[in-house]
Each structure stands twice: as C-alpha cells, then as structure tokens.
Design an enzyme around this catalytic site. Structure first.
Site, PDB file in Angstrom:
ATOM      1  N   LYS A 111       0.821  -1.210   0.000  1.00 18.13           N
ATOM      2  CA  LYS A 111       0.000   0.000   0.000  1.00 18.13           C
ATOM      3  C   LYS A 111       0.853   1.257   0.000  1.00 18.13           C
ATOM      4  O   LYS A 111       0.511   2.227  -0.670  1.00 18.13           O
ATOM      5  CB  LYS A 111      -0.932   0.030   1.224  1.00 18.13           C
ATOM      6  CG  LYS A 111      -2.154  -0.862   1.102  1.00 18.13           C
ATOM      7  CD  LYS A 111      -3.183  -0.466   2.155  1.00 18.13           C
ATOM      8  CE  LYS A 111      -4.309  -1.478   2.248  1.00 18.13           C
ATOM      9  NZ  LYS A 111      -5.245  -1.162   3.345  1.00 18.13           N
ATOM     10  N   LYS A 192      -7.405 -12.073  -8.369  1.00 19.22           N
ATOM     11  CA  LYS A 192      -8.612 -12.078  -7.548  1.00 19.22           C
ATOM     12  C   LYS A 192      -9.503 -10.885  -7.917  1.00 19.22           C
ATOM     13  O   LYS A 192      -8.981  -9.800  -8.195  1.00 19.22           O
ATOM     14  CB  LYS A 192      -8.186 -11.926  -6.074  1.00 19.22           C
ATOM     15  CG  LYS A 192      -8.831 -12.920  -5.149  1.00 19.22           C
ATOM     16  CD  LYS A 192      -8.169 -12.866  -3.783  1.00 19.22           C
ATOM     17  CE  LYS A 192      -9.021 -12.082  -2.808  1.00 19.22           C
ATOM     18  NZ  LYS A 192      -8.520 -12.150  -1.431  1.00 19.22           N
ATOM     19  N   LYS A 195     -11.456  -4.549  -5.745  1.00 18.73           N
ATOM     20  CA  LYS A 195     -11.745  -3.145  -6.044  1.00 18.73           C
ATOM     21  C   LYS A 195     -10.488  -2.434  -6.497  1.00 18.73           C
ATOM     22  O   LYS A 195     -10.518  -1.554  -7.322  1.00 18.73           O
ATOM     23  CB  LYS A 195     -12.282  -2.436  -4.790  1.00 18.73           C
ATOM     24  CG  LYS A 195     -13.640  -2.928  -4.382  1.00 18.73           C
ATOM     25  CD  LYS A 195     -14.137  -2.218  -3.148  1.00 18.73           C
ATOM     26  CE  LYS A 195     -13.499  -2.770  -1.894  1.00 18.73           C
ATOM     27  NZ  LYS A 195     -14.374  -2.767  -0.725  1.00 18.73           N
TER      28      LYS A 195
END
Ligand code: TRP
Length: 326
Positions: A111, A192, A195
């Site tokens: 992140k 996967k 979002k």
C-alpha cells in the site's frame, strides 16, 4: 460459544468476490457463533478521504452487510469509530509492537508503494486491527489469505502484552476459507476480483443490475480451445465461471463442467444464477437505503453491545499495565 470477529473497510461497494468469498460465510457463521463485525472506518482514514465522504460510505457499507445477510438481531454489526475503545487500545498495542515488526508487513509495503502520502496511521494500521480483535477476546478471525500476517502479528502482540503485564488478551486464530470460494476478475482471471484492480468490466458489483451482470459475464475472458473443463491453471477464465456458477448453486464446478460443451450456454447460465443470487440482496439494500434512520438505530444498538465487551477488556489492559485510575 466461539467468538468470531472480522472487519471490513467502508471503501467502495461490495462485489461478488467479497460476497461469495467472505460475507456469505460470515452470514452463515453468525448462527452458530457469537459474531462481531465492525465497519472499520478508522482503518479507511489511513489514506486521505474526500471531506465528508467517509460517513456516507460507512452507512452504505453497513447497509450492504445487512442486505447481504448479516442480521443485526443475530450478530453485532457496528461502526469502529463509535466505540472509542478501539483507538485507545490501539495506542497501547502500538507501544507493544516494534517498528521492525510493522516494517515487515507486506500489506504496508504494497500500500505504501502506491501512496504519494504515506501516513503514520498506514504504518500502525496492524496495531489498530489487533485492537479490533483483542478487545473482543475473539477466538476466530475469518479472513482472506492476505490478512494472515496481520493475525499472526496480533497474536505476537497479545503474547508480548500478556508476558509483560500479565494475562490480558486471548490469542485469536485466523480462519482462512478453502480456496474454492475465490472469485477471480472476469477480465483478468488469474487475479482475484478486487476493487483495487480498477477493472470495472471484470468486477461484478453487488448492486449491478441484471443487464450489467449479463454484459460483464458475456464479455468475460475465456480461452480459444472451446472445451468446458474445470482446470484453474490451464483454463482460468472458464474455471472462474464454473466456480461462480457452483458458488451460486450447490454443485461442484467440475461436475457442472460436464453439463456444458460450449462457452455461450455456460455464460448465460452463470449470468442467470448471479442475477438470481443478487436479487434479494439488492431488494433488501433498497429497503434499508430508504430508511437511513433505521440503519443508524441498528448501528447504535450494535455499538452499545460492542462497547460493553470492549470497555471491560480495555479496563483489564489498563489495570494490568498499571495506568493510574482516574
Ligand atoms: N485489514 C482488514 C482488511 O484489509 C480489515 C480489518 C480491520 C479486519 N480490522 C479487522 C479484518 C479485524 C479482520 C479483523 O481486510
């Protein structure tokens, strides 16, 4: 009764992958366990938010969870920031985890690489997550594989606190569901459904209307050998459709494959199954959305149930650590 806790961030709407991979399992577990589900708005603010949007997103996520089958009469759904003990406990745990341990978290490394502004909160995120879990003496934490490392760290933090200050926190167990429920992106079937992939055509939103569901499934990436077979490695696109169709019904993907010799009918049936699966969820969501005051009332009940447990645990932690009583 086994105490189960799992949280979800109010960032964006739920998609079919969240639903089949996690939320539907939570909805099932609520009947046999004592389940707590915070909407973790304080985790969401570890990255910058547009002013005023987080509250709306939190309400909406709460309504989606309820629409997806989490029943506030059966489990405890609440908003993390409504229970101030989370922030307070997080501080104690931040002081129980090391800089080195937090630096090794792969989610942080991922992140922070994608952020221009890396907040201190993004770095200490796992300590807040540990507080979410430890405040409730959770036995089990149903999460995806990507969260295993955070749950391991939660255990390490709990053990360290207990050994420094005496028995305070229960050690939780991560429970990762079998790989079967993994829903992949329709356009990139080796990734996967997510979002953060930013693949609107590859992601089925829980609120997509029937036309959108049909369009996305019809344009799902398959392969050119034309054979319907469940083989995740060799045929990821087709296998993903079979997995979705299987998850929407009650037959195994490999068995379903025998019913089809062409991709067209497989896609049509998968679209139909998903539309039927989502229909009642969407109807409940519209009802909840029409009455936000009722959702707020349900969330207030959830927060007070959560707080009763959390405040007792925080009190124990304060006392064991030896903070001066007020
Ligand atoms: N970090 C989790 C995620 O990204 C969300 C989360 C926050 C969570 N607190 C939690 C999950 C407590 C399980 C338990 O999905």
């Amino acid at each position: 009764m086994t105490r189960v806790l799992s949280g979800i961030q109010p960032s964006g709407d739920l998609h079919l992958g969240n639903y089949l991979g996690a939320i539907r399992n939570w909805a099932k577990l609520q009947h046999t366990t004592d389940a707590f589900h915070p909407v973790v708005d304080l985790h969401a603010v570890t990255v910058p938010q547009k002013p005023g949007e987080i509250g709306e997103a939190t309400l909406r996520m709460s309504q989606m969870l309820m629409a997806a089958g989490l029943d506030p009469q059966v489990c405890t759904i609440f908003v993390q920031s409504h229970v101030h003990e989370h922030s307070e406990c997080a501080w104690l745990l931040e002081c129980t985890v090391s800089f080195g341990e937090l630096s090794r978290m792969t989610q942080f490394k991922d992140k922070s690489g994608r952020q221009e502004f890396v907040s201190a909160g993004l770095f200490t995120y796992p300590a807040l997550q540990a507080a979410d879990i430890l405040l409730y003496d959770a036995d089990e934490v149903p999460v995806g594989d990507d969260q295993r490392q955070h749950i391991e760290l939660t255990r390490d933090i709990a053990e360290r606190f207990n050994s420094r200050y005496g028995q305070t926190f229960k050690l939780p167990e991560a429970v990762v569901p079998a790989a079967g429920a993994r829903v992949m992106d329709l356009q990139h079937p080796t990734n996967k459904m997510s979002k953060s992939l930013d693949s609107p055509r590859g992601t089925i939103d829980l609120l997509d209307d029937p036309a959108a569901v049909t369009r996305k499934i019809k344009s799902a990436v398959t392969d050119s050998d034309g054979e319907v077979r469940y083989d995740v490695a060799a045929k990821p696109g087709v296998s993903n459709l079979l997995s979705i169709l299987a998850a929407a019904g009650d037959r195994a993907p490999a068995e379903l494959a025998d019913d089809y010799s062409m991709y067209g009918p497989l896609k049509a049936d998968t679209a139909e199954a998903v539309i039927e699966l989502l229909r009642p969820v969407q109807a409940r969501f519209r009802e909840l959305q029409a009455d936000p005051a009722e959702t707020s009332r349900l969330l207030a009940v959830g927060a007070s149930k959560a707080q009763a447990v959390a405040s007792a645990t925080l009190q124990r932690a304060r006392a064991n650590l030896g903070l001066l009583t007020a």
